[in-house]
Write a protein that holds these residues in place. Structure first.
Motif, PDB file in Angstrom:
ATOM      1  N   THR A  72       0.838  -1.203   0.000  1.00  0.00           N
ATOM      2  CA  THR A  72       0.000   0.000   0.000  1.00  0.00           C
ATOM      3  C   THR A  72       0.872   1.251   0.000  1.00  0.00           C
ATOM      4  O   THR A  72       1.708   1.436   0.889  1.00  0.00           O
ATOM      5  N   PRO A  73       0.680   2.115  -0.986  1.00  0.00           N
ATOM      6  CA  PRO A  73       1.525   3.312  -1.076  1.00  0.00           C
ATOM      7  C   PRO A  73       0.987   4.458  -0.210  1.00  0.00           C
ATOM      8  O   PRO A  73      -0.195   4.515   0.117  1.00  0.00           O
ATOM      9  N   ARG A  74       1.868   5.354   0.133  1.00  0.00           N
ATOM     10  CA  ARG A  74       1.499   6.598   0.831  1.00  0.00           C
ATOM     11  C   ARG A  74       2.392   7.707   0.257  1.00  0.00           C
ATOM     12  O   ARG A  74       3.504   7.928   0.716  1.00  0.00           O
ATOM     13  N   ILE A  75       1.900   8.394  -0.748  1.00  0.00           N
ATOM     14  CA  ILE A  75       2.716   9.412  -1.401  1.00  0.00           C
ATOM     15  C   ILE A  75       1.852  10.580  -1.850  1.00  0.00           C
ATOM     16  O   ILE A  75       0.731  10.400  -2.325  1.00  0.00           O
ATOM     17  N   ASP A  76       2.383  11.779  -1.644  1.00  0.00           N
ATOM     18  CA  ASP A  76       1.770  13.008  -2.158  1.00  0.00           C
ATOM     19  C   ASP A  76       2.684  13.583  -3.243  1.00  0.00           C
ATOM     20  O   ASP A  76       3.897  13.703  -3.036  1.00  0.00           O
ATOM     21  N   VAL A  77       2.096  13.919  -4.370  1.00  0.00           N
ATOM     22  CA  VAL A  77       2.831  14.571  -5.453  1.00  0.00           C
ATOM     23  C   VAL A  77       2.212  15.949  -5.667  1.00  0.00           C
ATOM     24  O   VAL A  77       1.003  16.063  -5.907  1.00  0.00           O
ATOM     25  N   ARG A  78       3.022  16.973  -5.578  1.00  0.00           N
ATOM     26  CA  ARG A  78       2.518  18.348  -5.683  1.00  0.00           C
ATOM     27  C   ARG A  78       3.206  19.092  -6.838  1.00  0.00           C
ATOM     28  O   ARG A  78       4.337  18.803  -7.199  1.00  0.00           O
ATOM     29  N   ASP A  79       2.469  20.072  -7.344  1.00  0.00           N
ATOM     30  CA  ASP A  79       3.009  20.999  -8.359  1.00  0.00           C
ATOM     31  C   ASP A  79       3.597  20.268  -9.555  1.00  0.00           C
ATOM     32  O   ASP A  79       4.662  20.629 -10.068  1.00  0.00           O
ATOM     33  N   LEU A  80       2.894  19.252 -10.011  1.00  0.00           N
ATOM     34  CA  LEU A  80       3.333  18.529 -11.204  1.00  0.00           C
ATOM     35  C   LEU A  80       3.134  19.417 -12.432  1.00  0.00           C
ATOM     36  O   LEU A  80       2.072  20.014 -12.625  1.00  0.00           O
ATOM     37  N   ARG A  81       4.167  19.495 -13.262  1.00  0.00           N
ATOM     38  CA  ARG A  81       4.054  20.293 -14.476  1.00  0.00           C
ATOM     39  C   ARG A  81       4.895  19.663 -15.587  1.00  0.00           C
ATOM     40  O   ARG A  81       6.052  19.298 -15.364  1.00  0.00           O
ATOM     41  N   ILE A  82       4.271  19.545 -16.754  1.00  0.00           N
ATOM     42  CA  ILE A  82       4.974  19.073 -17.949  1.00  0.00           C
ATOM     43  C   ILE A  82       4.796  20.137 -19.021  1.00  0.00           C
ATOM     44  O   ILE A  82       3.664  20.471 -19.390  1.00  0.00           O
ATOM     45  N   THR A  83       5.896  20.696 -19.505  1.00  0.00           N
ATOM     46  CA  THR A  83       5.818  21.741 -20.523  1.00  0.00           C
ATOM     47  C   THR A  83       6.594  21.321 -21.762  1.00  0.00           C
ATOM     48  O   THR A  83       7.569  20.566 -21.686  1.00  0.00           O
ATOM     49  N   PHE A  84       6.155  21.826 -22.891  1.00  0.00           N
ATOM     50  CA  PHE A  84       6.796  21.531 -24.173  1.00  0.00           C
ATOM     51  C   PHE A  84       7.301  22.821 -24.807  1.00  0.00           C
ATOM     52  O   PHE A  84       6.580  23.823 -24.888  1.00  0.00           O
ATOM     53  N   THR A  85       8.563  22.798 -25.227  1.00  0.00           N
ATOM     54  CA  THR A  85       9.159  23.912 -25.965  1.00  0.00           C
ATOM     55  C   THR A  85       9.641  23.370 -27.297  1.00  0.00           C
ATOM     56  O   THR A  85      10.470  22.463 -27.332  1.00  0.00           O
ATOM     57  N   PRO A  86       9.137  23.890 -28.412  1.00  0.00           N
ATOM     58  CA  PRO A  86       9.484  23.314 -29.711  1.00  0.00           C
ATOM     59  C   PRO A  86      10.944  23.505 -30.075  1.00  0.00           C
ATOM     60  O   PRO A  86      11.646  24.333 -29.501  1.00  0.00           O
ATOM     61  N   ASP A  87      11.374  22.724 -31.037  1.00  0.00           N
ATOM     62  CA  ASP A  87      12.712  22.853 -31.607  1.00  0.00           C
ATOM     63  C   ASP A  87      12.962  24.311 -31.989  1.00  0.00           C
ATOM     64  O   ASP A  87      12.076  25.004 -32.482  1.00  0.00           O
ATOM     65  N   THR A  88      14.180  24.794 -31.735  1.00  0.00           N
ATOM     66  CA  THR A  88      14.492  26.210 -31.944  1.00  0.00           C
ATOM     67  C   THR A  88      14.190  26.676 -33.364  1.00  0.00           C
ATOM     68  O   THR A  88      13.591  27.735 -33.570  1.00  0.00           O
ATOM     69  N   ALA A  89      14.605  25.910 -34.361  1.00  0.00           N
ATOM     70  CA  ALA A  89      14.383  26.327 -35.749  1.00  0.00           C
ATOM     71  C   ALA A  89      12.903  26.478 -36.046  1.00  0.00           C
ATOM     72  O   ALA A  89      12.472  27.443 -36.690  1.00  0.00           O
ATOM     73  N   LEU A  90      12.097  25.536 -35.555  1.00  0.00           N
ATOM     74  CA  LEU A  90      10.654  25.612 -35.778  1.00  0.00           C
ATOM     75  C   LEU A  90      10.056  26.811 -35.054  1.00  0.00           C
ATOM     76  O   LEU A  90       9.200  27.519 -35.594  1.00  0.00           O
ATOM     77  N   ALA A  91      10.530  27.068 -33.829  1.00  0.00           N
ATOM     78  CA  ALA A  91      10.001  28.187 -33.058  1.00  0.00           C
ATOM     79  C   ALA A  91      10.322  29.521 -33.720  1.00  0.00           C
ATOM     80  O   ALA A  91       9.475  30.415 -33.793  1.00  0.00           O
ATOM     81  N   VAL A  92      11.563  29.657 -34.215  1.00  0.00           N
ATOM     82  CA  VAL A  92      11.953  30.914 -34.872  1.00  0.00           C
ATOM     83  C   VAL A  92      11.137  31.127 -36.138  1.00  0.00           C
ATOM     84  O   VAL A  92      10.635  32.227 -36.401  1.00  0.00           O
ATOM     85  N   ASP A  93      10.979  30.069 -36.934  1.00  0.00           N
ATOM     86  CA  ASP A  93      10.162  30.189 -38.142  1.00  0.00           C
ATOM     87  C   ASP A  93       8.743  30.603 -37.797  1.00  0.00           C
ATOM     88  O   ASP A  93       8.156  31.489 -38.427  1.00  0.00           O
TER      89      ASP A  93
END
Length: 277
Positions: free
Chosen positions: A227-248
């Motif tokens: 039986t687990p006992r765990i709290d996970v807080r402030d989870l965040r997953i962000t995506f930043t595109p490839d530089t060349a694609l972002a500049v274009d």
């Protein structure tokens, strides 16, 4: 500034309607035009001047022997030129400025960070949770997160966790990786989780074109699950595109130079040059 430029350019377009067809500006010349435009923007910003009443760009074009319509026509043509990318021209403009030693203070902030500005502009939060509390085995599925259809770029994963002292699981690990189409893993990273105190996990993975799914498995059992006992807080997953694609994307969507924005071409380009919506 965009409104004023549109009025000026519309008048110029009407006056030039009977003139010869517009010219494609060579990439190197276009980079030099961009270089000068960067400096004008930096100067106007540094001096707190408004460009709304200043016809600041046409003299730049004229210096190189081109018209506003030539620039408009050339930039619009990038959407049809398979071997050319507007981002390459922008990067060449920055290289020219560096070579000539013209970047100081404000200019550094404007030019050296073009890539970072573009990447920040198109950074997206893919998943965000303030609290995940798991106290039953059947709830551990909440701690396995899959992000499908990943694109080339950086995926930043972070969260805080605390494993309660009542948890009797040992050798628990946390991990994040990409899955390819054949289910094989790439950029696989796992680490042993600590117990009894607030801990932080942070990892940035870079996806290439072979990656298909991002997988985050926060609570990986190595032994028989208890039986687990765990709290996970402030989870965040962000995506930043490839530089060349972002500049274009940045320079085709909106630029500090309003004359290079998509809406400019939609408003003034001939029907045959309309950019796709």
């Amino acid at each position: 500034m965009k409104t004023t430029l549109r009025i000026l350019l519309l008048a110029a377009a009407v006056a030039a309607a009977a003139c010869a067809r517009h010219r494609i500006i060579p990439d190197e010349k276009l980079a030099m035009i961009f270089r000068d435009a960067f400096l004008v923007n930096a100067y106007l910003s540094t001096e707190s001047l408004s460009g709304d009443s200043l016809n600041v760009y046409e003299p730049i074009f004229d210096r190189y022997g081109y018209t506003v319509e030539d620039v408009q026509y050339t930039v619009a043509s990038f959407s049809r030129r398979k071997s050319a990318r507007l981002g390459d021209v922008v990067n060449r403009a920055a290289d020219l400025l560096e070579q000539e030693g013209l970047i100081y203070d404000r200019e550094v902030a404007v030019l050296d960070t073009v890539n970072n500005i573009a990447r920040r502009r198109f950074t997206r939060t893919l998943r965000s949770d303030s609290l995940l509390r798991v106290e039953r085995l059947r709830d551990t599925g909440l701690l396995r997160i899959r992000i499908p259809e990943v694109r080339p770029g950086d995926y930043a994963v972070s969260y805080r966790y605390r494993i309660d002292s009542a948890d009797r699981n040992r050798n628990v690990r946390t991990g994040v990786w990409f899955e390819r189409a054949d289910s094989s893993r790439t950029a696989n990273y796992t680490m042993l989780m600590r117990r009894g105190s607030d801990e932080t996990f942070s990892r940035t993975l870079t996806a290439d074109s072979s990656a298909r799914t991002l997988v985050l498995d926060i609570f990986i059992f190595r032994d028989k699950p208890l039986t687990p006992r765990i709290d996970v807080r402030d989870l965040r997953i962000t995506f930043t595109p490839d530089t060349a694609l972002a500049v274009d994307s940045l320079y085709l969507e909106q630029s500090e130079l309003g004359i290079f924005a998509d809406e400019f071409f939609q408003a003034f380009a001939p029907d045959s040059l309309q950019l796709p919506l």
